[in-house]
Design a protein around this motif. Sequence first.
Motif, short mmCIF file in Angstrom:
data_model
loop_
_atom_site.label_atom_id
_atom_site.label_comp_id
_atom_site.label_asym_id
_atom_site.label_seq_id
_atom_site.Cartn_x
_atom_site.Cartn_y
_atom_site.Cartn_z
N VAL A 100 36.08 140.75 69.99
CA VAL A 100 35.47 141.79 69.33
C VAL A 100 35.91 142.10 67.97
O VAL A 100 37.20 141.70 67.59
N LEU A 101 34.78 142.06 67.01
CA LEU A 101 35.05 142.43 65.61
C LEU A 101 34.44 143.71 65.42
O LEU A 101 33.38 144.04 65.52
N HIS A 102 35.18 144.53 64.72
CA HIS A 102 34.86 145.92 64.32
C HIS A 102 34.87 145.96 62.85
O HIS A 102 35.89 145.81 62.39
N ILE A 103 33.65 146.49 61.95
CA ILE A 103 33.81 146.93 60.68
C ILE A 103 33.44 148.29 60.45
O ILE A 103 32.65 148.80 61.02
N HIS A 104 34.10 148.86 59.58
CA HIS A 104 33.83 150.35 59.49
C HIS A 104 34.66 150.63 58.06
O HIS A 104 35.58 150.27 57.59
N ALA A 105 33.76 151.80 57.54
CA ALA A 105 34.23 152.04 56.16
C ALA A 105 35.05 153.56 56.53
O ALA A 105 34.64 154.38 57.40
N LEU A 106 36.00 153.70 55.76
CA LEU A 106 36.90 154.90 55.67
C LEU A 106 36.20 156.26 55.37
O LEU A 106 36.57 157.26 55.98
N ASP A 107 35.23 156.10 54.59
CA ASP A 107 34.40 157.21 54.39
C ASP A 107 32.93 157.43 54.99
O ASP A 107 32.08 158.17 54.61
N ASP A 108 32.82 156.85 56.05
CA ASP A 108 31.57 156.84 56.87
C ASP A 108 31.54 158.35 57.38
O ASP A 108 32.30 158.99 57.80
#
Length: 336
Positions: A225-233
């Motif tokens: 699993v690779l998860h990509i996310h922005a802190l300011d989403d």
Amino acid sequence: MTSNKAWGLALALLILGAGLAPPPASAQERPERPRLRDWLQQRQDRAPQPAAPVPITRPGEHRFSLRHGGLTREYRVHVPARYDPAIPMPMVLSFHGGGGNMDIQADDRYYGLVSHAEQAGYVVVFPNGTSRLRSGKLATWNAGLCCGQARDRQVDDVGFVRAVVADLRQRLNIDPGRIFAQGMSNGGMLSYRLACEMADTFKAIASVAGTDGTPACAPSAPVSVLHIHALDDDRVLFNGGSGSASDTHADFVSVPDTVARWARLNGCEAAPRRVLEVPGAWCETRSSCRGGAEVKLCVTETGGHSWPGGRKVRGEQPGASAISANELIWDFFSRR
């Protein structure tokens, strides 16, 4: 009277001698059944059978539809120029976000996936979710917690994905050990559900801005699993809950909880290890998992609800530029 009896006896002996003894009563009651069965079988044999999928013999864009769960479902596929029918090729299924559609996900202005598939050499597939509109726009996926009518009507999106994979494996020479799923937002959430329920098919998945909202998960094998996310989403909040800009106002699972869950599911024993740190972004990985699986998290400081390296569909503002989702995802997939 005597002659009549003698004549009757002679006739009975003649019938028996010729092998024409009267059949048992039970058989006499069903004389037409073998004929009916034969007629039905002949009719079934003459009935038109579904045509086998026609192989794809040229690179470029292709569109297909299939029936599943009482619905006509659609998907697009891009075959790169280097495709050779004699050599198995990896395949990536890319799922659009909630309220989007396959044409948006396939649009290089926003995601750059078609050009990336050409460059890296893999088949990329863009399935379409379900929509109230004939155009297929404003579509959603049934990913558990989210989203829209696909969730509310309990649409069988897992079965649909199985059908797409089976259909394409008859049209193209696909390497069964290198089939991957990726998605944006609601599409990323569906990718998590596929990891839970189709671990026999997908070696790895990648989710961008979409956490795991499956109510239960018991994968039959480890899935990287690779998860990509922005802190300011502001739609799918990094720390969970309902984002102020979320259309669904669902109580989304947090990124840390999602990553921790998959570390447990994959039996990852090692502590997280920082593997990338650049201005505005960082990545850490959990390795030493069962079956050589890996759980990796990449975080951008800014970019909001977007595909890093791409452009937001709404307003077309650029996403995070500190990292490229396409490059990170393919590097992750290609090492499986």
